[in-house]
Scaffold this active site. Structure first.
Site, PDB file in Angstrom:
ATOM      1  N   ASP A  50     -27.915 -39.047  95.232  1.00  0.00           N
ATOM      2  CA  ASP A  50     -27.300 -38.437  96.410  1.00  0.00           C
ATOM      3  C   ASP A  50     -26.479 -37.216  96.018  1.00  0.00           C
ATOM      4  O   ASP A  50     -25.988 -37.126  94.885  1.00  0.00           O
ATOM      5  CB  ASP A  50     -26.387 -39.441  97.121  1.00  0.00           C
ATOM      6  N   TYR A  78     -24.759 -48.144  87.464  1.00  0.00           N
ATOM      7  CA  TYR A  78     -23.848 -47.218  88.130  1.00  0.00           C
ATOM      8  C   TYR A  78     -22.404 -47.668  87.922  1.00  0.00           C
ATOM      9  O   TYR A  78     -22.113 -48.862  87.793  1.00  0.00           O
ATOM     10  CB  TYR A  78     -24.107 -47.188  89.647  1.00  0.00           C
ATOM     11  N   ASP A  92     -20.319 -43.082 102.785  1.00  0.00           N
ATOM     12  CA  ASP A  92     -19.670 -42.362 101.694  1.00  0.00           C
ATOM     13  C   ASP A  92     -18.860 -41.216 102.285  1.00  0.00           C
ATOM     14  O   ASP A  92     -18.532 -41.244 103.485  1.00  0.00           O
ATOM     15  CB  ASP A  92     -20.689 -41.878 100.658  1.00  0.00           C
ATOM     16  N   ARG A 184     -24.251 -47.240  98.315  1.00  0.00           N
ATOM     17  CA  ARG A 184     -23.514 -47.014  99.569  1.00  0.00           C
ATOM     18  C   ARG A 184     -23.658 -48.205 100.507  1.00  0.00           C
ATOM     19  O   ARG A 184     -22.707 -48.592 101.189  1.00  0.00           O
ATOM     20  CB  ARG A 184     -24.029 -45.745 100.255  1.00  0.00           C
TER      21      ARG A 184
END
Length: 281
Positions: A50, A78, A92, A184
């Site tokens: 993203d 992550y 987000d 997210r």
């Protein structure tokens, strides 16, 4: 860094290039920049990041583009930060906060316990602000036009979901997961489980399979390899800014950054020592 220097790469024949994606750049922006800078005919990325995520983006060139599907299928790792007590439509910082709820009553034990149901094979619904296709259109195109659409849930696997810091309203995390997992959406779902809402404020992809962000090159290092354009060939290059939040549809994030900069400048003005008064002659 990589055992191989950039100068040793043969991009036309085929290479797997690890890149640390800059903030606010789309994955497509990076591919286009590298392709134009190094004049590579065949190039693609092995897994989208993203715009508001940073970290490992793998580019494959030449014959190595045949390995894209294989690389994409590997597990991902992550790290990042969730903010409790607030939700956004994009899950987000791409969009503005649309709801706020109390969070201060939550204990560390309650927050840790809420993560447990998300470990293993689960059903997850991707965000509307995502690249998922709905009737031939990207979901984010529908979302940015203010329209609603139904996205089907899918099966993903979260192997590790650990919290590395709890400092309400923020919690830091580390996640190891399968292809197709949306961090997210994990933020959204954890917020629902805690009853206070949550959204993602920072995300770094640290690993894809055995490829690690520590071995990645910066975009600046890759651009430094750009060969000189032969005299008289084509139009002069037009350099784009390093970050372009409006191109990525990140108006809210851009506004947040502007507000933060203004607040910092205001604080610096207030704390600066006053100039001494001149004495009368």
């Amino acid at each position: 860094m990589s055992a191989k220097t950039l100068a040793e790469f043969d991009f036309e024949t085929g290479e797997v290039l690890l890149l640390d994606k800059p903030l606010t750049w789309t994955s497509f922006d990076v591919v286009r920049k590298v392709k134009n800078a190094l004049r590579i005919k065949k190039i693609g990325h092995a897994g989208t990041l993203d715009p508001l995520a940073t970290g490992l983006l793998i580019l494959c060139t030449g014959r190595k583009t045949k390995e894209i599907d294989l690389i994409q299928a590997q597990e991902k790792e992550y790290t990042g930060t969730f903010r409790l007590g607030e939700t956004t439509p994009s899950f987000d910082l791409e969009t503005a906060v649309d709801m706020a709820r109390p969070y201060a009553h939550l204990t560390d034990e309650e927050i840790l316990a809420a993560t447990l149901p998300f470990v293993g094979t689960i059903q997850q619904t991707p965000p509307l602000f995502s690249a998922v296709k709905i009737d031939g259109k990207r979901a984010y195109e529908i979302a940015r036009n203010g329209q609603e659409a139904e996205i089907k849930s899918k099966t993903v696997e979260i192997k590790i979901f650990e919290l590395t810091r709890i400092a309400l309203p923020e919690i830091d995390f580390r996640v190891v997961c399968s292809k197709g997992t949306y961090i997210r959406s994990l933020a959204r779902d954890l917020g629902v489980a805690l009853g206070c809402g949550a959204h993602l404020t920072r995300l770094v992809r640290t690993r894809i399979g055995e490829y690690r962000v520590e071995d990645a090159f910066s975009l600046e290092a890759i651009q430094a390899l750009r060969p000189p354009r032969p005299e008289g060939e084509g139009r002069p290059r037009i350099e784009r800014p390093r970050t372009a939040p409006n191109r990525a549809g990140l108006q809210y994030y851009a506004a947040l950054q502007a507000d933060a900069l203004a607040a910092k400048e205001h604080q610096a003005t207030e704390t600066a020592p006053a100039a001494p008064e001149s004495s009368p002659e």
